[in-house]
Design a protein around this motif. Structure first.
Motif, mmCIF file in Angstrom:
data_model
loop_
_atom_site.group_PDB
_atom_site.id
_atom_site.type_symbol
_atom_site.label_atom_id
_atom_site.label_comp_id
_atom_site.label_asym_id
_atom_site.label_seq_id
_atom_site.Cartn_x
_atom_site.Cartn_y
_atom_site.Cartn_z
ATOM 1 N N SER A 62 -12.453 6.140 15.787
ATOM 2 C CA SER A 62 -12.053 7.272 16.615
ATOM 3 C C SER A 62 -11.147 8.222 15.820
ATOM 4 C CB SER A 62 -11.290 6.762 17.842
ATOM 5 O OG SER A 62 -10.022 6.302 17.430
ATOM 6 N N VAL A 63 -11.002 9.431 16.346
ATOM 7 C CA VAL A 63 -10.197 10.452 15.672
ATOM 8 C C VAL A 63 -8.771 9.973 15.468
ATOM 9 C CG1 VAL A 63 -9.338 12.808 15.844
ATOM 10 C CG2 VAL A 63 -11.614 12.263 16.664
ATOM 11 N N ASN A 64 -8.223 9.354 16.521
ATOM 12 C CA ASN A 64 -6.847 8.899 16.473
ATOM 13 C C ASN A 64 -6.618 7.882 15.351
ATOM 14 O OD1 ASN A 64 -4.300 8.952 17.359
ATOM 15 N ND2 ASN A 64 -4.618 7.695 19.200
ATOM 16 N N ASP A 65 -7.487 6.870 15.306
ATOM 17 C CA ASP A 65 -7.336 5.834 14.275
ATOM 18 C C ASP A 65 -7.556 6.424 12.886
ATOM 19 O OD1 ASP A 65 -6.695 3.888 16.019
ATOM 20 O OD2 ASP A 65 -8.735 3.105 16.236
ATOM 21 N N SER A 66 -8.513 7.350 12.767
ATOM 22 C CA SER A 66 -8.772 7.964 11.471
ATOM 23 C C SER A 66 -7.547 8.704 10.968
ATOM 24 C CB SER A 66 -9.938 8.944 11.554
ATOM 25 O OG SER A 66 -11.075 8.281 11.972
ATOM 26 N N PHE A 67 -6.859 9.350 11.917
ATOM 27 C CA PHE A 67 -5.647 10.071 11.534
ATOM 28 C C PHE A 67 -4.627 9.114 10.929
ATOM 29 C CE2 PHE A 67 -1.322 11.377 12.659
ATOM 30 C CZ PHE A 67 -1.265 12.602 12.021
ATOM 31 N N TRP A 68 -4.388 7.987 11.625
ATOM 32 C CA TRP A 68 -3.380 7.034 11.129
ATOM 33 C C TRP A 68 -3.830 6.397 9.831
ATOM 34 C CZ3 TRP A 68 1.119 7.858 12.819
ATOM 35 C CH2 TRP A 68 1.320 8.309 14.125
ATOM 36 N N ASP A 69 -5.124 6.108 9.722
ATOM 37 C CA ASP A 69 -5.629 5.521 8.483
ATOM 38 C C ASP A 69 -5.447 6.495 7.319
ATOM 39 O OD1 ASP A 69 -7.320 3.443 7.066
ATOM 40 O OD2 ASP A 69 -8.503 5.256 6.747
ATOM 41 N N GLY A 70 -5.793 7.760 7.573
ATOM 42 C CA GLY A 70 -5.620 8.773 6.529
ATOM 43 C C GLY A 70 -4.170 8.901 6.125
ATOM 44 N N LEU A 71 -3.287 8.879 7.134
ATOM 45 C CA LEU A 71 -1.855 8.984 6.862
ATOM 46 C C LEU A 71 -1.387 7.804 6.005
ATOM 47 C CD1 LEU A 71 0.341 10.992 7.774
ATOM 48 C CD2 LEU A 71 0.991 9.350 9.514
ATOM 49 N N GLY A 72 -1.849 6.582 6.371
ATOM 50 C CA GLY A 72 -1.454 5.390 5.624
ATOM 51 C C GLY A 72 -1.911 5.461 4.182
ATOM 52 N N MET A 73 -3.164 5.852 3.960
ATOM 53 C CA MET A 73 -3.689 5.918 2.593
ATOM 54 C C MET A 73 -2.968 6.989 1.786
ATOM 55 S SD MET A 73 -5.908 3.762 1.663
ATOM 56 C CE MET A 73 -6.292 2.313 2.599
ATOM 57 N N GLY A 74 -2.761 8.143 2.430
ATOM 58 C CA GLY A 74 -2.053 9.229 1.735
ATOM 59 C C GLY A 74 -0.656 8.803 1.343
ATOM 60 N N LEU A 75 0.052 8.137 2.293
ATOM 61 C CA LEU A 75 1.407 7.662 1.994
ATOM 62 C C LEU A 75 1.368 6.606 0.901
ATOM 63 C CD1 LEU A 75 3.097 7.423 5.503
ATOM 64 C CD2 LEU A 75 3.709 8.923 3.614
ATOM 65 N N GLY A 76 0.355 5.737 0.968
ATOM 66 C CA GLY A 76 0.239 4.700 -0.058
ATOM 67 C C GLY A 76 0.111 5.314 -1.436
ATOM 68 N N PHE A 77 -0.708 6.367 -1.536
ATOM 69 C CA PHE A 77 -0.874 7.054 -2.812
ATOM 70 C C PHE A 77 0.445 7.660 -3.269
ATOM 71 C CE2 PHE A 77 -1.645 10.938 -5.170
ATOM 72 C CZ PHE A 77 -2.442 10.475 -6.191
ATOM 73 N N MET A 78 1.130 8.292 -2.297
ATOM 74 C CA MET A 78 2.392 8.948 -2.615
ATOM 75 C C MET A 78 3.416 7.927 -3.102
ATOM 76 S SD MET A 78 3.973 11.766 -0.229
ATOM 77 C CE MET A 78 5.659 11.979 0.057
ATOM 78 N N VAL A 79 3.500 6.792 -2.391
ATOM 79 C CA VAL A 79 4.453 5.753 -2.789
ATOM 80 C C VAL A 79 4.145 5.275 -4.208
ATOM 81 C CG1 VAL A 79 5.156 3.373 -2.341
ATOM 82 C CG2 VAL A 79 5.008 4.996 -0.467
ATOM 83 N N GLY A 80 2.857 5.038 -4.488
ATOM 84 C CA GLY A 80 2.476 4.605 -5.827
ATOM 85 C C GLY A 80 2.911 5.600 -6.875
ATOM 86 N N MET A 81 2.610 6.889 -6.628
ATOM 87 C CA MET A 81 2.973 7.934 -7.593
ATOM 88 C C MET A 81 4.478 7.998 -7.797
ATOM 89 S SD MET A 81 0.471 9.697 -8.909
ATOM 90 C CE MET A 81 1.209 11.245 -9.386
ATOM 91 N N VAL A 82 5.230 7.893 -6.680
ATOM 92 C CA VAL A 82 6.683 7.999 -6.782
ATOM 93 C C VAL A 82 7.251 6.814 -7.550
ATOM 94 C CG1 VAL A 82 8.812 7.934 -5.444
ATOM 95 C CG2 VAL A 82 6.970 9.453 -4.762
ATOM 96 N N VAL A 83 6.709 5.610 -7.298
ATOM 97 C CA VAL A 83 7.228 4.428 -7.999
ATOM 98 C C VAL A 83 6.991 4.567 -9.503
ATOM 99 C CG1 VAL A 83 6.879 1.961 -8.343
ATOM 100 C CG2 VAL A 83 7.022 2.881 -6.041
ATOM 101 N N ILE A 84 5.783 4.960 -9.895
ATOM 102 C CA ILE A 84 5.506 5.135 -11.325
ATOM 103 C C ILE A 84 6.390 6.243 -11.894
ATOM 104 C CG2 ILE A 84 3.745 5.649 -13.037
ATOM 105 C CD1 ILE A 84 1.691 4.693 -10.989
ATOM 106 N N GLY A 85 6.500 7.343 -11.136
ATOM 107 C CA GLY A 85 7.331 8.454 -11.591
ATOM 108 C C GLY A 85 8.779 8.038 -11.748
ATOM 109 N N PHE A 86 9.259 7.193 -10.813
ATOM 110 C CA PHE A 86 10.641 6.708 -10.852
ATOM 111 C C PHE A 86 10.895 5.952 -12.149
ATOM 112 C CE2 PHE A 86 13.800 3.446 -9.893
ATOM 113 C CZ PHE A 86 14.818 4.218 -9.342
#
Lengths: 205, 314
Positions: free
Chosen positions: A126-150
């Motif tokens: 559903s649209v709702n779940d897709s939104f949260w899934d997209g948010l989770g994956m996007g945040l996961g990518f961001m966290v990974g990038m920030v950790v490496i950058g750190f």
């Protein structure tokens, strides 16, 4: 097909158990290429988060109208549209950060992680779940990038987000481009080691 | 097969004909101009010139063609004994890959004499190829296409197949992108559609190669077909059209860049797969097995490729 996970579980899954960079090993190019500072990680993370969330929602909205045989081209064009949007917005409002990231913003269009989430999740749920899934994956990518950058920014120039923390430069090597490969490789090994250690302490093989 | 042999010569002649205007650019007063050392431009005049004018560095303005605002600082201008040759020395090394524009004020009573200095065009094209292949190798120095790189570099056979298919698709799609960019996107002011158009073209090319190969050479398709799907997930293939649009490359430059990018990817895959085959026999700590060790090896290759920076053949 119903999804049995809550929105919170979908987000934590993206960040921890299915982290795009460390666990799925997708979208490695920016993780190696421009992870020299925390700021770069945050900026590209925001761009990816935006594209991932909006593409997921778009595909989820139109999932019943897309013929299965042309689904891949449809995904590609959807992603390309949203990448164009974020590319133009960043170029207009944050020209300095945009210049540092160079070609990588435009290259979000070829990130395997986004297409994969559309194929595996958004086209069924559903649209709702897709939104949260997209948010989770996007945040996961961001966290990974920030950790490496750190790690790279701290060890390479002794700074965090441009502020001098250590007062000296421990190892200039980490700022050099080729160090990206070493940092990512060593971090993956580190996470593997934690996993092995954790299992052993629990008495599991 | 006579006709085929003749076609080759005609194409070659046409190519040379197209390139000749670029070689013959000397203007009246200036007989010859070339780069000498990496911080020196050597100019030959068609006759003797006024020593006072030619040796005064304030009379010269030199800049790289793309940015006229940045003027390069001269250190000295030395005229030869017979007053026909001047050697311009610069404070900093020149980027000889760029076309330099030199203007001289007051020479032979003319207000301003302007001419360009560049390396021979074929040398320049070859420079683009070498640059994309080694100096700016897309995998080891630009960090693009890593997903596919780590996925397909386990065995030499796979690496070769992937590299060849990739180079083929790369060249075709880059030339098509160049055509679309110059004849559709620019004239109609649709530059903001770059990403959508380029990714669409790449998908089309992959689909076309897939269909043609399936019909024309099924044996080749059986061995290479699986890689075609992977090509589309590779960011190099979309990076090359973006780079050529950024730099306003012409069709020869585009071809060389695409060839270099594809060749560089093939080279990187082959090197990596050779190491991977040896690593299967090595004792690797369990936590490093798989991707971590692959990253470390790639890091070492990247360090080795740093050694190519500054390489100049022409």
């Amino acid at each position: 097909m119903a999804n049995d996970k809550s929105s919170m579980q979908l987000i934590t899954r993206g960040i921890l158990s299915e982290n795009p960079i460390f666990k799925l090993a997708l979208s490695m190019c920016p993780a190696v290429g421009i992870s020299t500072t925390v700021m770069n990680g945050i900026m590209l993370g925001i761009a990816v988060l935006f594209v991932q969330v909006f593409s997921s929602v778009t595909i989820s909205l139109f999932k019943n109208l897309i013929h299965p045989r042309i689904r891949i081209p449809t995904y590609t064009l959807t992603i390309a549209t949203w990448v164009t949007v974020i590319d133009l917005v960043l170029a207009a409002y944050m020209p300095e950060a945009y210049a540092k990231m160079g070609i990588f913003v435009k290259l979000i269009v070829a990130f395997a992680i986004i297409t994969m989430r559309l194929e595996m999740f958004a086209c069924k749920e559903s649209v709702n779940d897709s939104f949260w899934d997209g948010l989770g994956m996007g945040l996961g990518f961001m966290v990974g990038m920030v950790v490496i950058g750190f790690v790279r920014e701290l060890l390479g120039s002794g700074m965090i987000l441009g502020y001098d923390v250590l007062g000296f430069k421990p190892l200039l090597f980490f700022i050099l481009p080729s160090a990206g490969f070493f940092v990512v490789g060593l971090m993956m090994a580190f996470f593997n080691w934690i996993e092995v250690y954790y299992k052993r302490s629990k008495g599991l093989k | 097969m006579m006709t085929l042999a003749h076609t080759k010569y005609i194409v070659l002649a046409a190519l040379i004909f197209c390139l000749t205007p670029i070689f013959s650019q000397a203007e009246g007063l200036i007989a010859d101009q070339k780069f000498k050392a990496d911080n020196e431009i050597f100019v030959t005049f068609s006759g003797a010139v006024d020593r006072a004018v030619a040796e005064n560095i304030a009379n010269y303005t030199v800049f790289e063609e793309p940015d006229p605002d940045i003027q390069l600082e001269l250190e000295s201008a030395t005229l030869s004994e017979d007053s026909t040759r001047v050697s311009l020395r610069f404070k900093e090394p020149l980027n000889t890959a760029m076309t330099h524009v030199v203007s001289i004020r007051g020479l032979a009573g003319i207000d301003k004499t302007t001419f360009t200095v560049s390396k021979s065009y074929l040398g320049y094209l070859f420079g683009i190829l070498i640059s994309a292949l080694l100096i700016n190798n897309f995998v080891f120095t630009k960090y693009l296409g890593l997903c596919v790189f780590f996925g397909t570099s386990k065995k030499k056979e796979t690496a070769k197949g992937m590299g060849v298919v990739f180079t083929l698709v790369m060249v075709v799609s880059a030339l098509m992108s160049w055509f679309f960019y110059n004849f559709i996107l620019i004239p109609y002011d649709l530059n903001f559609l770059q990403i959508v158009v380029f990714i669409g073209l790449v998908s089309l090319t992959v689909q076309a190669v897939d269909t043609v190969l399936r019909k024309v050479n099924p044996i080749l398709f059986n061995s290479f077909g699986v890689f075609l799907v992977l090509v589309i997930a590779n960011c190099v293939i979309i990076a090359v059209p973006l780079i050529l649009a950024n730099n306003n490359y012409n069709v020869f430059e585009t071809f060389m860049l695409a060839l270099g990018a594809g060749g560089g990817f093939l080279l990187a895959l082959y090197l990596m797969s050779s190491v991977s085959e040896r690593m299967q026999l090595a004792k690797i700590p369990p936590t490093f097995k798989g991707l971590p060790i692959a990253f470390i090896v790639a890091g070492q290759f990247a360090m080795a490729f740093l050694g190519f920076s500054g390489l100049q053949i022409f």
